[in-house]
Design a protein around this motif. Structure first.
Motif, PDB file in Angstrom:
ATOM      1  N   VAL A 201       0.808  -1.175  -0.313  1.00  0.00           N
ATOM      2  CA  VAL A 201       0.047  -0.060   0.005  1.00  0.00           C
ATOM      3  C   VAL A 201       0.900   1.328  -0.005  1.00  0.00           C
ATOM      4  CG1 VAL A 201      -1.633   1.287   1.331  1.00  0.00           C
ATOM      5  CG2 VAL A 201      -2.052  -1.082   1.043  1.00  0.00           C
ATOM      6  N   ALA A 202       1.922   1.116   0.821  1.00  0.00           N
ATOM      7  CA  ALA A 202       2.830   2.332   0.900  1.00  0.00           C
ATOM      8  C   ALA A 202       3.421   2.689  -0.436  1.00  0.00           C
ATOM      9  CB  ALA A 202       3.833   2.179   1.882  1.00  0.00           C
ATOM     10  N   GLY A 203       3.746   1.601  -1.216  1.00  0.00           N
ATOM     11  CA  GLY A 203       4.515   1.656  -2.702  1.00  0.00           C
ATOM     12  C   GLY A 203       3.485   2.148  -3.693  1.00  0.00           C
ATOM     13  N   LEU A 204       2.149   1.505  -3.390  1.00  0.00           N
ATOM     14  CA  LEU A 204       1.164   2.134  -4.411  1.00  0.00           C
ATOM     15  C   LEU A 204       0.730   3.589  -4.165  1.00  0.00           C
ATOM     16  CD1 LEU A 204      -1.202  -0.693  -3.884  1.00  0.00           C
ATOM     17  CD2 LEU A 204      -0.362   0.057  -6.178  1.00  0.00           C
ATOM     18  N   VAL A 205       0.968   4.050  -3.097  1.00  0.00           N
ATOM     19  CA  VAL A 205       0.578   5.620  -2.660  1.00  0.00           C
ATOM     20  C   VAL A 205       1.789   6.340  -3.327  1.00  0.00           C
ATOM     21  CG1 VAL A 205       0.286   7.342  -0.941  1.00  0.00           C
ATOM     22  CG2 VAL A 205      -1.042   5.134  -0.749  1.00  0.00           C
ATOM     23  N   VAL A 206       2.909   5.916  -3.161  1.00  0.00           N
ATOM     24  CA  VAL A 206       3.999   6.659  -3.418  1.00  0.00           C
ATOM     25  C   VAL A 206       4.221   6.667  -5.011  1.00  0.00           C
ATOM     26  CG1 VAL A 206       6.537   6.730  -3.564  1.00  0.00           C
ATOM     27  CG2 VAL A 206       5.514   6.327  -1.409  1.00  0.00           C
ATOM     28  N   GLY A 207       4.014   5.481  -5.611  1.00  0.00           N
ATOM     29  CA  GLY A 207       3.976   5.642  -6.845  1.00  0.00           C
ATOM     30  C   GLY A 207       2.798   6.415  -7.409  1.00  0.00           C
ATOM     31  N   LEU A 208       1.615   6.668  -6.991  1.00  0.00           N
ATOM     32  CA  LEU A 208       0.582   7.179  -7.423  1.00  0.00           C
ATOM     33  C   LEU A 208       1.105   8.578  -7.332  1.00  0.00           C
ATOM     34  CD1 LEU A 208      -2.587   5.618  -5.978  1.00  0.00           C
ATOM     35  CD2 LEU A 208      -2.291   5.930  -8.250  1.00  0.00           C
ATOM     36  N   LEU A 209       1.422   9.329  -6.263  1.00  0.00           N
ATOM     37  CA  LEU A 209       1.733  10.797  -6.142  1.00  0.00           C
ATOM     38  C   LEU A 209       3.216  11.055  -6.956  1.00  0.00           C
ATOM     39  CD1 LEU A 209       0.857  11.064  -2.269  1.00  0.00           C
ATOM     40  CD2 LEU A 209      -0.321  11.997  -4.259  1.00  0.00           C
ATOM     41  N   ALA A 210       4.150  10.036  -6.776  1.00  0.00           N
ATOM     42  CA  ALA A 210       5.353  10.463  -7.811  1.00  0.00           C
ATOM     43  C   ALA A 210       4.964  10.639  -9.201  1.00  0.00           C
ATOM     44  CB  ALA A 210       6.268   9.441  -7.452  1.00  0.00           C
TER      45      ALA A 210
END
Length: 367
Positions: A201-210
């Motif tokens: 989930v942390a990776g998904l959120v970072v990927g989305l925002l980045a």
């Protein structure tokens, strides 16, 4: 009007930096190694170990954060209609550049993102890495100003753009449904991990925002030096400030150079390792995190770069090139650092990057 323009330019990138900082703090609190909530180089190295590409038993784990970053970027790009399958911009050279960027980062013991996270934890050895990264960026900028280019990418079939995200889905299935096929560290950094759903989930959120904000440390410094544009750089300043504040609140801020987690005090090679990573990132058009984001957007050249970094991690550990952290053995402080083989690899990397830089200037098309 000026306030609205400022919010439009800086709001999303600063928000991304804050979220990345919070995510890194949370991941560390729930199991990831200290000062390593996120580290693209370290986590790709762990994935290489999980697949058996290297035999360093302390750094083997299928890191869901990397999977999440690529898939999050893909989802964001598809939603914004920015997913564009393209490739053909010197893929073989990008593979080699990715390999040496990884070697440089592992000599330092961290990618640009972890460098900032280490700074946020009070690790002053990371200052040496930052100075080296700046030096490498400046060398790369000199060649950009002279017209350096790896050539343009061309539109390709969508299936090309979905290749790396597809691989990430397979790796996630292996982690969840068939972990017996993978290797897992029982000690060392690879054994320190948050629960996989939290990491994903942390990776998904970072990927989305980045993906939406174009977060990139190398790009931020490049824009600052070439264009006096500090927009991208503000995102990494936000990460630094967020992590510093978080560590101070939690009582985990440890200012100094000695006894820092997974770090060493062989300063010359920390400097040179990150200089190599910085120079290579400029030639590639983005830092290791940015390469994952671009690959999620359908960029086949960035996917090849990511594969080059994974292979670079395997080579670094199979041949003893990666740095070793300082440690305390029987009450005696033992200085780590890189081996002679690692030093030779960094010097070779500079030679290779210099050759690539010179032969891709205008007028050198047949070089």
């Amino acid at each position: 009007m000026k306030e609205k323009n400022w919010l439009k330019s800086y709001g999303l990138i600063i928000l991304t930096g804050i979220v990345v900082g919070i995510a890194a703090l949370v991941l560390t609190a729930v199991g990831n190694p200290k000062n390593m909530g996120f580290c693209i180089a370290c986590f790709e190295r762990d994935i290489a170990g999980a697949l058996g590409l290297h035999s360093a038993g302390k750094v083997q784990y299928m890191r869901p954060e990397i999977i999440g970053i690529v898939l999050g970027s893909m989802v964001a790009a598809l939603a914004a209609k920015e997913f564009r399958a393209r490739a053909g911009s010197s893929p073989a050279i990008r593979f080699v550049l990715g390999l040496f960027v990884m070697i440089g980062a592992l000599v330092f013991l961290g990618c640009p993102l972890r460098m900032v996270i280490r700074l946020g934890g009070g690790d002053l050895t990371a200052v040496i890495g930052l100075l080296g990264f700046l030096a490498g960026i400046l060398v790369g900028v000199v060649f950009l100003k002279k017209g350096f280019s790896l050539g343009r990418a061309y539109s390709v079939r969508k299936s090309e753009g979905f290749m790396l995200p597809g691989v990430m889905v397979v790796l996630l299935v292996l982690l969840v449904a068939a972990p017996q096929l993978l290797k897992f560290s029982e000690e060392g950094p690879g054994s320190m991990r948050a629960f996989w759903i939290i990491s994903l989930v942390a990776g998904l959120v970072v990927g989305l925002l980045a993906q939406r904000s174009r977060l990139c440390m190398a790009g931020g410094l490049r824009d600052a030096f070439m264009l006096r544009d500090f927009t991208l750089l503000s995102g990494f300043l936000a990460i630094w400030i967020t992590i510093t504040i978080g560590n101070l609140i939690m009582g985990k801020y440890n200012l100094g150079m000695l006894s820092q987690p997974i770090a060493h005090t062989q300063h010359l090679w920390s400097f040179l390792g990150m200089a190599l990573a910085g120079w290579g990132s400029i030639l590639l058009g983005g830092c290791p995190l940015r390469q994952l984001i671009l690959a999620g957007e359908g960029n086949g050249d960035s996917a090849v770069t990511v594969l080059g970094m994974v292979v670079g991690a395997a080579i670094a550990h199979n041949f003893g090139m990666a740095g070793n952290p300082d440690s305390v053995v029987d009450g005696v402080y033992k200085v780590g650092g890189t081996s002679t083989v690692g030093m030779v690899a960094v010097v070779l990397g500079f030679v290779v990057l210099a050759a690539i830089s010179v032969t891709h200037l205008p007028g050198k098309e047949n070089a």
